[in-house]
Design a protein around this motif. Structure first.
Motif, PDB file in Angstrom:
ATOM      1  N   ALA A   1       0.810  -1.214   0.000  1.00  0.00           N
ATOM      2  CA  ALA A   1       0.000   0.000   0.000  1.00  0.00           C
ATOM      3  C   ALA A   1       0.847   1.270   0.000  1.00  0.00           C
TER       4      ALA A   1
ATOM      5  N   LYS B   1      -1.999  -2.136  -5.331  1.00  0.00           N
ATOM      6  CA  LYS B   1      -2.908  -2.981  -4.552  1.00  0.00           C
ATOM      7  C   LYS B   1      -4.128  -3.425  -5.350  1.00  0.00           C
TER       8      LYS B   1
ATOM      9  N   TRP C   1       2.801  -5.679   8.151  1.00  0.00           N
ATOM     10  CA  TRP C   1       1.901  -5.259   7.085  1.00  0.00           C
ATOM     11  C   TRP C   1       1.217  -6.436   6.404  1.00  0.00           C
TER      12      TRP C   1
ATOM     13  N   VAL D   1      -1.841  -7.802   9.125  1.00  0.00           N
ATOM     14  CA  VAL D   1      -3.092  -7.048   9.010  1.00  0.00           C
ATOM     15  C   VAL D   1      -3.050  -6.304   7.677  1.00  0.00           C
ATOM     16  N   PRO D   2      -3.301  -6.995   6.560  1.00  0.00           N
ATOM     17  CA  PRO D   2      -3.153  -6.370   5.240  1.00  0.00           C
ATOM     18  C   PRO D   2      -4.199  -5.293   4.978  1.00  0.00           C
ATOM     19  N   ASP D   3      -3.748  -4.183   4.384  1.00  0.00           N
ATOM     20  CA  ASP D   3      -4.673  -3.110   4.006  1.00  0.00           C
ATOM     21  C   ASP D   3      -4.844  -3.099   2.490  1.00  0.00           C
ATOM     22  N   TYR D   4      -4.941  -4.279   1.911  1.00  0.00           N
ATOM     23  CA  TYR D   4      -5.110  -4.430   0.468  1.00  0.00           C
ATOM     24  C   TYR D   4      -5.879  -5.712   0.215  1.00  0.00           C
ATOM     25  N   GLN D   5      -6.486  -5.813  -0.954  1.00  0.00           N
ATOM     26  CA  GLN D   5      -7.327  -6.969  -1.290  1.00  0.00           C
ATOM     27  C   GLN D   5      -6.526  -8.271  -1.311  1.00  0.00           C
TER      28      GLN D   5
END
Length: 375
Positions: A91, A115, A187, A190-194
């Motif tokens: 991200a 992402k 990262w 806790v992924p902040d991407y699909q």
């Protein structure tokens, strides 16, 4: 190569230390000198710098977010650094890619290109309109695309060794537990991407399909699921793919294998006069006992004799795993004006499109070309 200036590594995680740094060592004088390293934290930047000092016998400058006089902006102002290698969380990369290009640096950014397709398409459009005209180079580091093993499989198909491709299968089964070094990266936890690991690792598989099959993949229908809660948001996709040449096949990808014994990574491509398989193997040197990871391509060919199928012939090609080294060499060569086409961001965007389609299809066919063009 030194006439092109120095390079810097932005990001000090596992892959920077375990893959990119050793690749620079192997390239030797074919790579520019490592002038600096950057990480958000001072401790990780110092650790990578120490590893570089041991491996490359250099003392790169250390940059981090905790010091405004030695942060990323300060690194990018250095005139002796003309290229950067980005090994940052998914991200965070697009913003840094643009910042580095705006500073006049050539950029090699780790896969995936972004992402999602929308962000990747926007990034590509920005590069094409603003920075490519300034003769800046941006490449995406996708080591499976660069692997000689997958390139050899693609060449065998181009050379007609299995005839016209009819169907194919890609099966990638991974086991990730909470002890895995790849899982224990904040990262990724806790992924902040699909897709989580499905995107992060899955683009390797789609890139391998892309360079092996030759024909562009055009349609996908599939399903996605989560089977292990700690691998959110998804850990498994199964899809049917169709290529422009009319061939079609299956794509199985999971990071939720119940045990290590269930894992495996194999591609098979079947043509009308033979078939080939691509798998990972280890070759042992009989004299030294040393072991070398290879990508093994097994090609089975049948030729007709008097209108009848002849004897099946087998050819085995073992190519040592060295995709990171090759992608770095290709990037530095492109800076010098010798572009072999590896790492094209537009091709890397196709890899993300396949994963995104698999995550969102829910059984409905998705036009992959339209998914990209509509962004």
């Amino acid at each position: 190569m030194s006439s092109n200036g120095g390079t810097a590594i932005l990001g000090a995680g596992l892959f920077a230390t375990e893959a990119h740094l050793p690749a620079l060592v192997k390239l030797g004088p074919a790579a520019p000198p490592l002038k600096a390293v950057y990480s958000r934290s001072e401790s990780s930047a110092q650790k990578l710098a120490a590893a570089a000092a041991t491996a490359l016998h250099v003392a790169p400058g250390v940059y981090h977010d905790g010091d405004t006089s030695a942060n990323l902006d300060a690194l990018l102002k250095r005139s002796d650094i003309t290229s950067v290698i980005l090994v940052l969380p998914i991200a965070h990369q697009p913003g840094v890619i643009v910042k580095a290009l705006a500073a006049g640096k050539h950029v090699l950014s780790e896969k995936p290109v972004a992402k999602d397709v929308a962000e990747g398409a926007k990034l590509l459009a920005t590069f094409e309109s603003q920075y490519k005209p300034k003769d800046l180079v941006w490449r995406v580091a996708e080591n499976f695309e660069a692997e000689p093993g997958f390139q050899a499989a693609g060449k065998a198909i181009r050379d007609g060794k299995i005839g016209k491709v009819m169907f194919f299968n890609m099966s990638v089964v991974n086991y990730i537990d909470k002890k895995s070094k790849w899982y224990n990266t904040p990262w990724r936890t806790v992924p902040d991407y699909q897709g989580g690991f499905v995107l992060d690792g899955g683009v390797h598989s789609t890139a391998a399909l892309r360079v092996t099959l030759q024909s562009p993949l055009t349609y996908l229908s599939g399903f996605a699921s989560l089977n292990k809660d700690y691998l959110k948001p998804h850990d498994t996709v199964n899809a049917v793919l169709k290529a422009a040449d009319g061939s079609h096949g299956m794509f199985e990808l999971t990071f939720a294998a119940p045990t290590q014994s269930r894992t495996g990574n194999t591609m098979t491509v079947t043509g009308n006069s033979g078939w080939l398989s691509v798998s990972h193997a280890t070759v042992e040197d009989a004299s030294t006992g040393s072991q070398t990871p290879v990508i093994r391509v097994t090609i089975k060919s049948i030729t007709e004799v008097d209108g009848k199928a002849g004897v099946e012939k087998e050819e085995v090609v073992d190519e040592p795993v060295r995709g990171v080294e090759i992608e770095l060499k290709s990037f530095f060569a492109a800076i010098g004006g010798a572009d072999d086409g590896l790492g094209n961001p537009a091709e890397a965007l196709k890899d993300v499109a396949i994963i995104q389609a698999a995550l969102n299809s829910k059984g409905q066919p998705i036009d992959l070309e339209k998914l990209i063009s509509q962004q």
